[in-house]
Design an enzyme around this catalytic site. Structure first.
Site, PDB file in Angstrom:
ATOM      1  N   ASP A   8      14.132   8.263 -56.903  1.00  0.00           N
ATOM      2  CA  ASP A   8      14.319   8.954 -58.190  1.00  0.00           C
ATOM      3  C   ASP A   8      13.204   8.495 -59.136  1.00  0.00           C
ATOM      4  O   ASP A   8      13.064   7.303 -59.412  1.00  0.00           O
ATOM      5  CB  ASP A   8      15.706   8.579 -58.736  1.00  0.00           C
ATOM      6  CG  ASP A   8      16.059   9.333 -60.010  1.00  0.00           C
ATOM      7  OD1 ASP A   8      17.263   9.467 -60.280  1.00  0.00           O
ATOM      8  OD2 ASP A   8      15.146   9.753 -60.749  1.00  0.00           O
ATOM      9  N   ASP A 103      13.014  15.529 -59.232  1.00  0.00           N
ATOM     10  CA  ASP A 103      12.467  14.166 -59.153  1.00  0.00           C
ATOM     11  C   ASP A 103      13.321  13.249 -58.286  1.00  0.00           C
ATOM     12  O   ASP A 103      13.213  12.032 -58.385  1.00  0.00           O
ATOM     13  CB  ASP A 103      12.316  13.573 -60.565  1.00  0.00           C
ATOM     14  CG  ASP A 103      13.606  12.999 -61.111  1.00  0.00           C
ATOM     15  OD1 ASP A 103      14.685  13.550 -60.811  1.00  0.00           O
ATOM     16  OD2 ASP A 103      13.534  11.992 -61.828  1.00  0.00           O
ATOM     17  N   GLU A 104      14.157  13.828 -57.434  1.00  0.00           N
ATOM     18  CA  GLU A 104      15.155  13.003 -56.764  1.00  0.00           C
ATOM     19  C   GLU A 104      15.458  13.556 -55.374  1.00  0.00           C
ATOM     20  O   GLU A 104      15.637  14.758 -55.216  1.00  0.00           O
ATOM     21  CB  GLU A 104      16.415  13.067 -57.637  1.00  0.00           C
ATOM     22  CG  GLU A 104      17.553  12.255 -57.161  1.00  0.00           C
ATOM     23  CD  GLU A 104      18.772  12.423 -58.078  1.00  0.00           C
ATOM     24  OE1 GLU A 104      18.646  12.865 -59.230  1.00  0.00           O
ATOM     25  OE2 GLU A 104      19.859  12.104 -57.579  1.00  0.00           O
TER      26      GLU A 104
HETATM   27  P1  TTP Z   1      16.781  12.101 -64.281  1.00  0.00           P
HETATM   28  O1  TTP Z   1      16.236  11.595 -62.987  1.00  0.00           O
HETATM   29  O2  TTP Z   1      18.261  12.138 -64.458  1.00  0.00           O
HETATM   30  O3  TTP Z   1      16.206  11.245 -65.495  1.00  0.00           O
HETATM   31  P2  TTP Z   1      14.767  10.611 -65.683  1.00  0.00           P
HETATM   32  O4  TTP Z   1      13.917  10.768 -64.473  1.00  0.00           O
HETATM   33  O5  TTP Z   1      14.193  11.143 -66.946  1.00  0.00           O
HETATM   34  O6  TTP Z   1      15.104   9.101 -65.934  1.00  0.00           O
HETATM   35  P3  TTP Z   1      15.560   7.990 -64.874  1.00  0.00           P
HETATM   36  O7  TTP Z   1      14.514   6.938 -64.927  1.00  0.00           O
HETATM   37  O8  TTP Z   1      16.876   7.495 -65.371  1.00  0.00           O
HETATM   38  O9  TTP Z   1      15.651   8.659 -63.535  1.00  0.00           O
HETATM   39  O10 TTP Z   1      16.245  13.560 -64.549  1.00  0.00           O
HETATM   40  C1  TTP Z   1      14.944  13.975 -64.157  1.00  0.00           C
HETATM   41  C2  TTP Z   1      14.368  14.925 -65.197  1.00  0.00           C
HETATM   42  O11 TTP Z   1      15.234  16.052 -65.375  1.00  0.00           O
HETATM   43  C3  TTP Z   1      14.223  14.330 -66.574  1.00  0.00           C
HETATM   44  O12 TTP Z   1      12.995  13.632 -66.731  1.00  0.00           O
HETATM   45  C4  TTP Z   1      14.340  15.515 -67.477  1.00  0.00           C
HETATM   46  C5  TTP Z   1      15.243  16.477 -66.742  1.00  0.00           C
HETATM   47  N1  TTP Z   1      16.591  16.427 -67.326  1.00  0.00           N
HETATM   48  C6  TTP Z   1      16.910  17.342 -68.323  1.00  0.00           C
HETATM   49  O13 TTP Z   1      16.094  18.186 -68.700  1.00  0.00           O
HETATM   50  N2  TTP Z   1      18.161  17.276 -68.898  1.00  0.00           N
HETATM   51  C7  TTP Z   1      19.104  16.349 -68.523  1.00  0.00           C
HETATM   52  O14 TTP Z   1      20.228  16.311 -69.079  1.00  0.00           O
HETATM   53  C8  TTP Z   1      18.756  15.417 -67.490  1.00  0.00           C
HETATM   54  C9  TTP Z   1      19.752  14.366 -67.036  1.00  0.00           C
HETATM   55  C10 TTP Z   1      17.501  15.496 -66.928  1.00  0.00           C
HETATM   56 MG    MG Z   2      14.593  10.316 -62.588  1.00  0.00          MG
END
Ligand code: TTP
Ligand code: MG
Length: 355
Positions: A8, A103-104
């Site tokens: 992720d 991203d995951e």
């Molecule tokens: P995530 O992987 O949930 O968050 P992240 O990568 O920003 O942070 P982390 O380090 O905790 O993994 O989500 C990936 C992307 O998806 C995030 O950068 C932006 C988008 N996203 C939204 O647009 N709205 C949301 O509510 C969430 C959770 C994510």
């Molecule tokens: Mg992320």
């Protein structure tokens, strides 16, 4: 034994912007629709999270918490590119990749295409390759199933690598807050707290019968999860649910007459694309992006299925009347066909008695 990696990317959208604008490195960066007064935060850099800013928070609240933050509009093309880079690296190691978002992803690495004997080495390799190619960091969890791998990847964010061996799984999970268990959101969390279940290990104090009284059908999932057991296979392929094409126009256009030839061209390309996979679809959606980047979609579900350009075009032309194409310049037009069926499996025409 299965070996599963969950990866992720850290603060994905915000990290891409920090990479591309070095003055943002080390700064609180908040990605959101800056023009909309009522928008929500997409994500925040780890620096901004220290102020309490997080995904899905209303932007006005983020501005109160972090008035000196850098509020930046998202640039989805860049995120898509980084996502493609991530996935193409993952496929170098395994074909068993389950995407869980831009991203995951999960991947099964026993065996892996490079013959690397240790899943931990695979995870290190992937993290290194990804950083080298994109300048972004990703956190990874390594375990023998999806559930524990996912919880592990979150354990040492950002830029963390956490390995949990099967025999350590229950001990690893025991002291984690109940909220860390996938599927437990804020509502179930407060319900658990009301039962004095604060940590994942607290679930193990109860028999399944008692947990069923508390959680109904989910009890079995909670109990096995708390023990670190998860037999779900990776889901590596899903049928495309829609097929769409959009054109960003060289110059803005105004009016339905100007839009029709573009819609015709898109419809003809869609026909070819659908034919390649032998699909037909039941719902047609058009998309119009106006000069100020605001977006409208209009859709119609057909009585029967269609895959020919003429039907797609005719329906799209009618749908254009439900947009502001005659009064607002447009910068992008698109058509999508969804509710797809393979041609020979299409449902029979449903005759409606009343329209
Ligand atoms: P995530 O992987 O949930 O968050 P992240 O990568 O920003 O942070 P982390 O380090 O905790 O993994 O989500 C990936 C992307 O998806 C995030 O950068 C932006 C988008 N996203 C939204 O647009 N709205 C949301 O509510 C969430 C959770 C994510
Ligand atoms: Mg992320």
């Amino acid at each position: 034994m299965r070996k599963v990696i969950h990866i992720d990317v850290d603060a994905f959208f915000a990290s891409v912007e920090q990479r591309d604008r070095p003055y943002l490195i080390g700064k609180p960066v908040i990605i959101c629709n800056i023009n909309s007064g009522r928008g929500v935060v997409s994500t925040a850099s780890y620096e901004a999270r220290k102020y309490g800013v997080h995904s899905a928070m209303p932007v006005f609240r983020a501005k109160k918490l972090c008035p000196r933050g850098y509020f930046i509009a998202p640039d989805f093309d860049k995120y898509q590119t980084a996502s493609n880079q991530l996935y193409s690296i993952l496929y170098q190691y395994s074909d068993l990749v389950e995407g869980a978002g831009l991203d995951e992803a999960y991947l099964e690495v026993n065996p892996n295409k490079k013959g690397i004997p240790s899943a931990t080495w695979v995870a290190q390799d992937i993290r290194y390759q990804f950083y080298k190619e994109t300048g972004l960091t990703a956190s990874t969890g390594v375990s023998s199933n999806k559930l524990v791998a996912k919880i592990a990847s979150d354990f040492q964010k950002p830029n963390g690598l956490t390995v949990v061996r099967p025999e350590e799984a229950a001990a690893f999970l025991k002291n984690l807050p109940i909220r860390k268990m996938p599927g437990i959101g804020p509502v179930t969390e407060s319900y658990c707290h009301s039962l004095n279940i604060k940590k994942i290990g607290d679930l193990l104090r109860y028999d399944i019968q008692v947990l069923e009284e508390f959680f109904g059908n989910s009890a079995g999932y909670y109990l096995s999860s708390a023990q670190g057991i998860d037999d779900r296979p990776l889901v590596t392929y899903s049928e495309p649910k829609s097929c769409s094409i959009e054109d960003t126009l060289g110059a803005d256009i105004l009016g339905k007459e100007a839009a029709l030839p573009i819609m015709e061209s898109i419809a003809k390309r869609l026909e070819i694309r659908l034919a390649e996979d032998d699909y037909c679809g039941k719902t047609i959606t058009i998309k119009v992006k106006y000069e100020d980047h605001s977006l409208t979609t209009r859709r119609q579900t057909l009585v029967s299925v269609a895959s020919d350009w003429r039907t797609i075009y005719d329906v799209s032309a009618d749908l254009l009347d439900k947009t502001q194409i005659n009064t607002r310049p447009a910068r992008l037009l698109g058509i999508g066909v969804s509710q797809l069926y393979e041609n020979n499996l299409a449902p029979p025409i449903q005759l409606k008695l009343f329209e």
